[in-house]
Enzyme design. Structure first.
Site, PDB file in Angstrom:
ATOM      1  N   SER A 149       0.795  -1.231   0.000  1.00 44.18           N
ATOM      2  CA  SER A 149       0.000   0.000   0.000  1.00 44.18           C
ATOM      3  C   SER A 149       0.826   1.279   0.000  1.00 44.18           C
ATOM      4  CB  SER A 149      -0.960   0.012   1.199  1.00 44.18           C
ATOM      5  OG  SER A 149      -2.002  -0.920   1.013  1.00 44.18           O
ATOM      6  N   LYS A 199       0.467   3.387  -3.051  1.00 40.44           N
ATOM      7  CA  LYS A 199      -0.678   4.287  -3.219  1.00 40.44           C
ATOM      8  C   LYS A 199      -0.236   5.758  -3.216  1.00 40.44           C
ATOM      9  CE  LYS A 199      -3.720   1.052  -0.739  1.00 40.44           C
ATOM     10  NZ  LYS A 199      -4.468   0.808   0.520  1.00 40.44           N
ATOM     11  N   TYR A 248      -3.575  -2.330 -10.244  1.00 41.25           N
ATOM     12  CA  TYR A 248      -3.453  -2.004  -8.825  1.00 41.25           C
ATOM     13  C   TYR A 248      -2.668  -3.074  -8.068  1.00 41.25           C
ATOM     14  CZ  TYR A 248      -4.783  -1.666  -3.927  1.00 41.25           C
ATOM     15  OH  TYR A 248      -4.744  -1.624  -2.554  1.00 41.25           O
ATOM     16  N   TYR A 267      -4.112   4.637   8.177  1.00 44.11           N
ATOM     17  CA  TYR A 267      -5.469   4.089   8.320  1.00 44.11           C
ATOM     18  C   TYR A 267      -6.101   4.549   9.632  1.00 44.11           C
ATOM     19  CZ  TYR A 267      -3.595   1.206   4.588  1.00 44.11           C
ATOM     20  OH  TYR A 267      -3.005   0.784   3.430  1.00 44.11           O
ATOM     21  N   VAL A 297       1.203  -3.687   4.069  1.00 44.36           N
ATOM     22  CA  VAL A 297       1.015  -4.923   4.829  1.00 44.36           C
ATOM     23  C   VAL A 297       2.191  -5.895   4.711  1.00 44.36           C
ATOM     24  CG1 VAL A 297      -1.497  -4.807   4.801  1.00 44.36           C
ATOM     25  CG2 VAL A 297      -0.288  -6.015   2.968  1.00 44.36           C
TER      26      VAL A 297
END
Length: 349
Positions: A68, A71, A193, A245, A263
């Site tokens: 992630s 991103k 993605y 998050y 992760v």
């Protein structure tokens, strides 16, 4: 060109590494099989300054998938292509307060809450301009590589495993397509993605990538302009509010710098004109963030007092990153008010 930071910086990284190496809290992520097979003792960290200063400790050259953290850089590319208003038509910038794979869509528009959760990242990926899915991925890989200062590659095994277990992400994409926030082909977008998430990096790479953000979009290794300072500022702002998050609030309280986690166990954090920090340790907490990496950032933030809201006289950066002030991190180097020399780092290189 990279050059060594003062020995005191490397010593600080090594001390934190050694203090936290035996921490065994957390779990390996079992929903992506290859990530559950790594050595849980791996732990590396590296720092890079906007002028190319570099220091590292532990397993800083061990490769793992960016996940992630990608991103952040896909968002930068979407902002380059569409502009801020164009991106905001499709994805919001508000903290969701929920986990990374939550279904958080704005009522009435179908926009995902922000680009850092999976739903928002899938939409953001679809906003990168290209004539085909392959071309879109090549542009994303290009910006990741440009920020790292070297050519990066994909871990095809991780990609295939993630594609085979992508039911939730696929459902999110179809849900957003039905709501109107995503108009691109679902399968093609999801493949791009997941492939961006499977790009291999090291903690050293992450430090350089974070330093590119800290330098306003200019790579500290070769001086190349990757994106504008305005784009870097937008990205860092969203990292502040959404990058960790549903732990973003506590992160800002304890660490106080823009950050993004993945992760596989990676974390980046950056302070404009000061530094980029990359960390890797695969054991995750219940929020999906690396246990050792979070604790390392808390300890380093406390030692170097880099919180974004700290008073200038309380900060020990950037003085501690400059050769002449390498020992300014120790309390006995501060003046009677507790302040130290807060010189500036030249980011023009």
């Amino acid at each position: 060109m990279l050059h060594d930071l003062p020995a005191s910086v490397g010593d600080a990284l090594q001390t934190v590494h050694d203090e936290l190496l035996e921490v065994d809290d957390g779990e390996l992520p079992d929903y992506i099989p290859p990530l559950a097979e790594v050595d849980p003792r791996q732990f590396g960290l590296a720092v890079c300054t906007p002028d190319g200063g570099f220091a590292a400790a532990g397993d800083h050259d061990v490769a793992f998938t960016v996940q992630s953290i990608s991103k952040v850089f896909t968002l930068a590319l979407a902002l380059v292509d569409r502009g801020l208003d164009g991106v905001l038509q499709h994805v919001g910038v508000e903290p969701s307060g929920e986990s990374f794979n939550a279904v958080s869509l704005e009522e009435g528009t179908g926009r995902p809450d922000n680009p850092m959760i999976n739903a928002g990242a899938i939409v953001t990926c679809s906003l990168v301009k290209a004539d085909s899915a392959d071309a879109r991925f090549e542009r994303i890989l290009g910006v990741l590589s440009a920020c790292a200062g070297r050519e990066l590659e994909v871990d095809e095994k991780v990609y295939e495993e993630e594609l085979a277990t992508a039911d939730r992400n696929r459902a999110l994409a179809y849900f957003m397509r039905s709501a109107g926030s995503m108009t691109a082909d679902v399968d093609e977008t999801l493949e791009v993605y997941l492939r961006q998430c499977a790009v291999l990096v090291t903690a050293g790479d992450l430090a350089v990538m974070a330093a590119t953000l800290a330098a306003g979009g200019r790579n500290p290794v070769n001086g190349d302009r990757v994106f504008s300072s305005e784009v870097a500022r937008h990205v860092l702002t969203i990292m502040v509010t959404c990058g960790m998050y549903d732990a973003s609030g506590e992160w800002m309280l304890r660490v106080g710098s823009p950050a993004k986690s993945g992760v596989a166990g990676g974390i980046i954090t950056a302070s404009p004109a000061q530094f980029g920090l990359g960390l890797y340790s695969p054991l995750l907490d219940e929020k999906g963030n690396s246990v050792r990496s979070v604790q390392a950032c808390e300890r380093l933030a406390d030692r170097f007092s880099w919180h974004a809201l700290a008073l200038p006289e309380d900060r020990r950066l950037p003085a501690a990153l400059e050769e002449g002030d390498a020992e300014a991190t120790d309390d006995d180097e501060a003046d009677e008010s507790g302040a130290v020399d807060t010189g500036s780092i030249d980011t023009s290189a």
